[in-house]
Design a protein around this motif. Structure first.
Motif, short mmCIF file in Angstrom:
data_model
loop_
_atom_site.label_atom_id
_atom_site.label_comp_id
_atom_site.label_asym_id
_atom_site.label_seq_id
_atom_site.Cartn_x
_atom_site.Cartn_y
_atom_site.Cartn_z
N TYR A 82 50.26 11.38 -64.14
CA TYR A 82 49.05 11.79 -64.84
C TYR A 82 48.16 10.61 -65.22
O TYR A 82 47.24 10.76 -66.02
N LEU A 194 47.82 25.17 -66.34
CA LEU A 194 48.85 24.17 -66.62
C LEU A 194 50.23 24.75 -66.33
O LEU A 194 51.14 24.67 -67.15
N ILE A 199 55.57 20.25 -66.31
CA ILE A 199 54.82 20.27 -67.57
C ILE A 199 55.45 21.23 -68.57
O ILE A 199 55.57 20.93 -69.76
N THR A 433 57.89 13.12 -66.86
CA THR A 433 57.74 14.00 -65.70
C THR A 433 59.06 14.43 -65.08
O THR A 433 59.07 14.94 -63.96
#
Length: 466
Positions: A82, A194, A199, A433
């Motif tokens: 990100y 999202l 996530i 992540t």
């Protein structure tokens, strides 16, 4: 006579003294000019040296670039999933000429489930590749190619698929107005935007997102997006960080594969509009600060294919939604609400077979989920295998309450179909992540089963973004 001689002597002495004084001043001026000349020449020499040094560096840099271009050598840097300049791609491939950078990334997850009266199973749920490009600082491209459940050739399941989930091009104008076109995620609610497994803190997606909003919901279209920093622009002291962001598109509509089990199978067509009646969808985000955002979504369009048995694609569908994203310290709360209203007398065909077996559309569909999270890390775990070598590991205690209510569609069943779920889970993230999730579900349903019915069970998964 004596007086004249004395006056002449005095005059001569004064004249001589003045000349001596003027000579001294001239010498001082000459000395100062010499010093200035020396300083000036020294500075000129320094500047000339710096210019020569810069010219040499520029020549060396140009030579290296030419060498890289000749050898087709590209610079590569892993910046984090990100942290790149655009999209969700951790590997940044830099063009040596200084433009045309490309990002590569993606994510994958493996799931396990064991529910009452069902076989326990593993599922390679998703493998996703992201590819982005920035040929200019105002021009962007981003794409997502997803393979689900092993792909369309996976044995037995019949659920596997491979598809382009995103492929859009953006033209950036300023913070407030930018243009985007292509295959985009439909901005109805926050979860659909999202939804990536790395996530999310729970394995199973919310019922409302799956049954009403068909997550992941994407469609071909064109529109605009941007953000207004209102608090900063107007100098609001009470809400200095207040902002508005938006996404708004005109896009192809949905087909008629709708039932009182939801909108899960109602898809648009990426290549062509089903009924020549475009849909309009928008989401407006209201941020009171960067820790609290409320969202409002709307959908207006007609569903059904032209020439189908369901009134030739002329039935109206209206959707309204809201969402929340709140953070304060280690606490976080997210949630979505959706309400869909079908036109009176509207028809649906749950298998899109064009046969005369259409039934009346559900009058409504509604549902929501609310998901509180608490992030923490006990210090005593630092020297264990869970914490050793990781900069900022994290544990998250998470729960979710789901509720969905779908009106009867006029089939053989009678009454609205409802399902609710409570989930309690714990996940572990050694890095942001990568996540290992464990959770337990309690499910309850009325009439037809939407997702799990009345079966309780356990789920676990691993997901990683890169």
């Amino acid at each position: 006579m004596k007086t004249a001689v004395l006056s002449a002597i005095v005059f001569i002495l004064m004249f001589s003294f003045a000349n001596i004084t003027r000579a001294d001043e001239i010498d001082d001026l000459r000395a100062k000019m010499q010093k200035l000349r020396e300083d000036y020449e020294s500075k000129i020499q320094k500047l000339q040296t710096q210019v020569e040094r810069l010219d040499k560096k520029q020549e060396e840099r140009a030579s290296r670039i030419e060498e890289k271009v000749d050898q087709k050598v590209l610079g590569m840097e892993y910046v984090g999933r990100y942290e790149g300049p655009f999209g969700k791609g951790g590997l940044l491939i830099k063009n040596p000429s200084g433009f045309g950078n490309v990002s590569v990334g993606g994510y994958a997850d493996i799931e396990f489930e064991n529910f009452e009266n069902s076989n326990s199973t593993f599922d390679q749920a998703r493998f996703v590749l992201n590819l982005g490009a920035m040929p200019h600082e105002r021009l962007l491209f981003y794409s997502e190619y997803e393979i689900e459940h092993g792909g369309p050739n996976a044995a037995d399941t019949g659920q596997g698929e491979a598809k382009v989930e995103q492929a859009w091009i953006s033209y950036l104008i300023n913070d407030m107005v930018n243009l985007r076109g292509g295959i985009v995620l439909v901005p109805f609610g926050k979860f659909n935007l999202l939804h990536d497994s790395d996530i999310q803190d729970l394995t199973e997606r919310p019922i409302v997102s799956r049954r009403l909003l068909s997550a992941t919901w994407m469609e071909s279209g064109f529109g605009a997006f941007g953000e207004f920093n209102i608090g900063e622009s107007l100098g609001w002291k009470l809400l200095p960080d207040f902002y508005l962001n938006y996404e708004s598109y005109i896009m192809n509509g949905l087909d008629e594969d709708i039932s009182d089990a939801g909108m899960r199978n109602a898809k648009g067509s990426i290549s062509s509009d089903a009924n020549n009646n475009k849909a309009f969808v928008s989401r407006l985000g209201l941020g009171f600060n960067r820790n609290l955002e409320l969202g409002l979504s709307s959908y207006f369009g007609r569903y059904g294919r032209s020439g189908s048995a369901t009134r030739n694609g002329q039935d109206n569908l209206i959707g309204l939604g809201s969402d929340i994203n709140f953070k304060r310290g280690p606490f976080e709360v997210v949630g979505d609400f959706a309400y869909l209203d079908f036109e009176d007398g509207g028809l649906v065909d749950h298998d899109n077979d064009n046969a005369a077996d259409e039934v009346s559309a559900p009058k409504y569909m509604q549902g929501f989920y609310i998901e509180p999270r608490y992030h923490f890390w006990p210090k005593f775990l630092n020297n264990t295998f869970l914490g050793r070598g990781f900069k900022d590991p994290n544990l998250t205690l998470v729960s979710r309450y789901d509720w969905v209510d779908i009106g009867d569609d006029g089939d053989t069943g009678d009454g609205a179909n409802k399902e609710k779920r409570f989930t309690l889970g714990l996940n572990y993230r050694p890095i942001e992540t990568w996540v290992f999730k464990m959770e337990y579900q309690w499910n309850n349903s009325t009439n037809e089963t939407l997702e799990r019915g009345d079966k309780n069970g356990v789920m676990a998964s691993m997901a990683m973004g890169f």
